[in-house]
Write a protein that holds these residues in place. Structure first.
Motif: not given
Length: 83
Positions: A80-81, A76-77, A14, A32, A28
């Motif tokens: 969420r972020v 999705h990421i 990451c 997540g 994330f």
């Protein structure tokens, strides 16, 4: 399922060469990732093997991603972020 060693490698992956990607992936992975299904975790792991310029273009909306699973993960990421 991700064991501690595999998750450690994923968190290391990451860390990117672009700050814009770091601020998406690092939070994330911390908050997540564990909520994903096993299949979604593998999709995220595969997404991280993509080149930084491609990831940047996909996440910033400059270029569509042809991979359906990657596109869903990107959405999705981003949902969420908060950046």
């Amino acid at each position: 399922m991700f064991d501690k060693k595999r998750y450690g490698r994923l968190k290391w992956a990451c860390r990117r060469g672009m700050l814009e990607l770091d601020v998406l992936f690092m939070p994330f992975a911390e908050t997540g990732f564990n909520e994903l299904s096993d299949h979604q975790q593998e999709v995220f792991e595969r997404l991280l093997t993509s080149d930084d310029p491609d990831l940047y273009a996909w996440f910033m909306g400059h270029q569509p991603c042809d991979d359906t699973e990657f596109s869903q993960m990107i959405k999705h990421i981003l949902s969420r972020v908060k950046v």
